[in-house]
Design a protein around this motif. Structure first.
Motif, PDB file in Angstrom:
ATOM      1  N   ALA A   5       0.834  -1.206   0.000  1.00 52.28           N
ATOM      2  CA  ALA A   5       0.000   0.000   0.000  1.00 52.28           C
ATOM      3  C   ALA A   5       0.867   1.253   0.000  1.00 52.28           C
ATOM      4  O   ALA A   5       0.535   2.239  -0.670  1.00 52.28           O
ATOM      5  CB  ALA A   5      -0.934  -0.004   1.206  1.00 52.28           C
ATOM      6  N   SER A   6       1.975   1.222   0.707  1.00 50.84           N
ATOM      7  CA  SER A   6       2.850   2.395   0.739  1.00 50.84           C
ATOM      8  C   SER A   6       3.472   2.669  -0.629  1.00 50.84           C
ATOM      9  O   SER A   6       3.888   3.793  -0.914  1.00 50.84           O
ATOM     10  CB  SER A   6       3.949   2.229   1.794  1.00 50.84           C
ATOM     11  OG  SER A   6       4.948   1.323   1.352  1.00 50.84           O
ATOM     12  N   LEU A   7       3.509   1.647  -1.482  1.00 52.04           N
ATOM     13  CA  LEU A   7       4.014   1.799  -2.845  1.00 52.04           C
ATOM     14  C   LEU A   7       2.897   2.119  -3.838  1.00 52.04           C
ATOM     15  O   LEU A   7       3.135   2.215  -5.031  1.00 52.04           O
ATOM     16  CB  LEU A   7       4.734   0.519  -3.285  1.00 52.04           C
ATOM     17  CG  LEU A   7       5.973   0.140  -2.490  1.00 52.04           C
ATOM     18  CD1 LEU A   7       6.491  -1.218  -2.942  1.00 52.04           C
ATOM     19  CD2 LEU A   7       7.055   1.196  -2.628  1.00 52.04           C
ATOM     20  N   GLY A   8       1.667   2.229  -3.313  1.00 53.56           N
ATOM     21  CA  GLY A   8       0.521   2.509  -4.168  1.00 53.56           C
ATOM     22  C   GLY A   8       0.015   1.289  -4.917  1.00 53.56           C
ATOM     23  O   GLY A   8      -0.648   1.418  -5.939  1.00 53.56           O
ATOM     24  N   MET A   9       0.315   0.115  -4.396  1.00 58.50           N
ATOM     25  CA  MET A   9      -0.094  -1.132  -5.045  1.00 58.50           C
ATOM     26  C   MET A   9      -1.304  -1.737  -4.350  1.00 58.50           C
ATOM     27  O   MET A   9      -1.406  -1.699  -3.136  1.00 58.50           O
ATOM     28  CB  MET A   9       1.059  -2.140  -5.001  1.00 58.50           C
ATOM     29  CG  MET A   9       2.285  -1.693  -5.756  1.00 58.50           C
ATOM     30  SD  MET A   9       3.674  -2.820  -5.527  1.00 58.50           S
ATOM     31  CE  MET A   9       3.056  -4.296  -6.303  1.00 58.50           C
ATOM     32  N   SER A  10      -2.180  -2.315  -5.159  1.00 58.32           N
ATOM     33  CA  SER A  10      -3.317  -3.047  -4.597  1.00 58.32           C
ATOM     34  C   SER A  10      -2.896  -4.490  -4.343  1.00 58.32           C
ATOM     35  O   SER A  10      -1.860  -4.953  -4.830  1.00 58.32           O
ATOM     36  CB  SER A  10      -4.492  -3.025  -5.561  1.00 58.32           C
ATOM     37  OG  SER A  10      -4.256  -3.897  -6.649  1.00 58.32           O
ATOM     38  N   ARG A  11      -3.687  -5.221  -3.601  1.00 57.96           N
ATOM     39  CA  ARG A  11      -3.407  -6.635  -3.321  1.00 57.96           C
ATOM     40  C   ARG A  11      -3.379  -7.452  -4.605  1.00 57.96           C
ATOM     41  O   ARG A  11      -2.650  -8.416  -4.725  1.00 57.96           O
ATOM     42  CB  ARG A  11      -4.465  -7.214  -2.376  1.00 57.96           C
ATOM     43  CG  ARG A  11      -4.342  -6.736  -0.963  1.00 57.96           C
ATOM     44  CD  ARG A  11      -3.139  -7.339  -0.255  1.00 57.96           C
ATOM     45  NE  ARG A  11      -3.263  -8.780  -0.160  1.00 57.96           N
ATOM     46  CZ  ARG A  11      -2.326  -9.640  -0.566  1.00 57.96           C
ATOM     47  NH1 ARG A  11      -1.208  -9.233  -1.064  1.00 57.96           N
ATOM     48  NH2 ARG A  11      -2.506 -10.924  -0.454  1.00 57.96           N
TER      49      ARG A  11
END
Length: 71
Positions: A5-11
């Motif tokens: 999430a801190s990298l802007g990625m979703s699961r």
């Protein structure tokens, strides 16, 4: 998952590797789930199952998944 999430990625942009039923909730959210030398419940929940003596066995699966995503 807070790191993703801190990298802007979703699961769904993440891959998970696990071996037991405790990994099933993660497998349900991952874009790719790999059961490695896993129990029955993990195998049933995973996108793919693999057995081997070395965790490096999953690298070709991760590479193929990454390449099909166009990244």
């Amino acid at each position: 998952m807070s790191y993703a999430a801190s990298l802007g990625m979703s699961r769904h942009q993440c891959a998970d590797v696990g071996d037991s039923r405790s990994d099933v909730p993660l497998f349900a959210e991952a874009g790719l789930s790999i059961a490695f030398n896993a129990d029955r419940q993990a195998r049933e929940a995973a996108s793919v199952s693999v057995d081997g003596n070395d965790l490096q066995t999953v690298i070709p699966l991760l590479k193929a998944w990454f390449e099909t995503r166009g990244n």
